[in-house]
Write a protein that holds these residues in place. Sequence first.
Motif: not given
Length: 242
Positions: A31-37, A66-72
């Motif tokens: 699933g989507p993840a932040t840069l920090a994660r 939509g939250q700016g997180r990275f996703a496939l």
Amino acid sequence: MAHSTMTSPPPMSGVGVLDKASLLLGVLESGPATLARLVSDTGLKRPTVHRLVVALERLRLVARDGQGRFALGPRLGDMVVEARQDRLKAQAGPVLAQVSARTGTSARLHRRRGRMRVCVASSEVLGGEPMPVGTAFPMKSGAVAQVLLAWEEPEVLYEALRGARFSAAVLSGVRRRGWAQSVGGWEPDMATVSAPVRSPEGRVVAALSLSGPISRVSRSPGHQLGCEAIDAAVRIAELSGN
């Protein structure tokens, strides 16, 4: 606190940049993840993660939610669809031949290529104008274009309807019935019914069409051929694993 989600490390190729990219994609599988994660889960340095994930985003292998997180990214899904197409075309041939013989119509399979629709398989009947495999038409008119667009996202529909000979209301009717119909067009004396071929996820990956003379199938061919088109489209999807 780390949120490690990979049950086992992904296979390593021995090529450093590819292995690092594989680690990042492995995290995003859950699933989507932040840069920090991404940094914490992969153990890579933040500048390295940022550089690679932005590069993957340019290649459409990674996207932002939509939250700016990275996703496939969408390109991965496109690759899966492309890989399925060989099976799709291989399994379509016998089904097209059967439904063509049963209904006396020309049965064809079409795929969307950007702003064009392309015939990728066909079973023709005598008396009609043959449509060679590879024939392409703009997505602006006809039952096939309606089917390939009807289930698209609203923003895609908005663009596609500019200059089209059908309206949003027509596409709403296609979604409700499960098939589209058109009269004339490329073959002026012919009428066509089309139905969607779907992937296991429900995505429309192709359109099946049945075309016959207006004198035989009438100017409302959907009443006669709609169920036949839907059944054949479902059969192709089942046989191909799409």
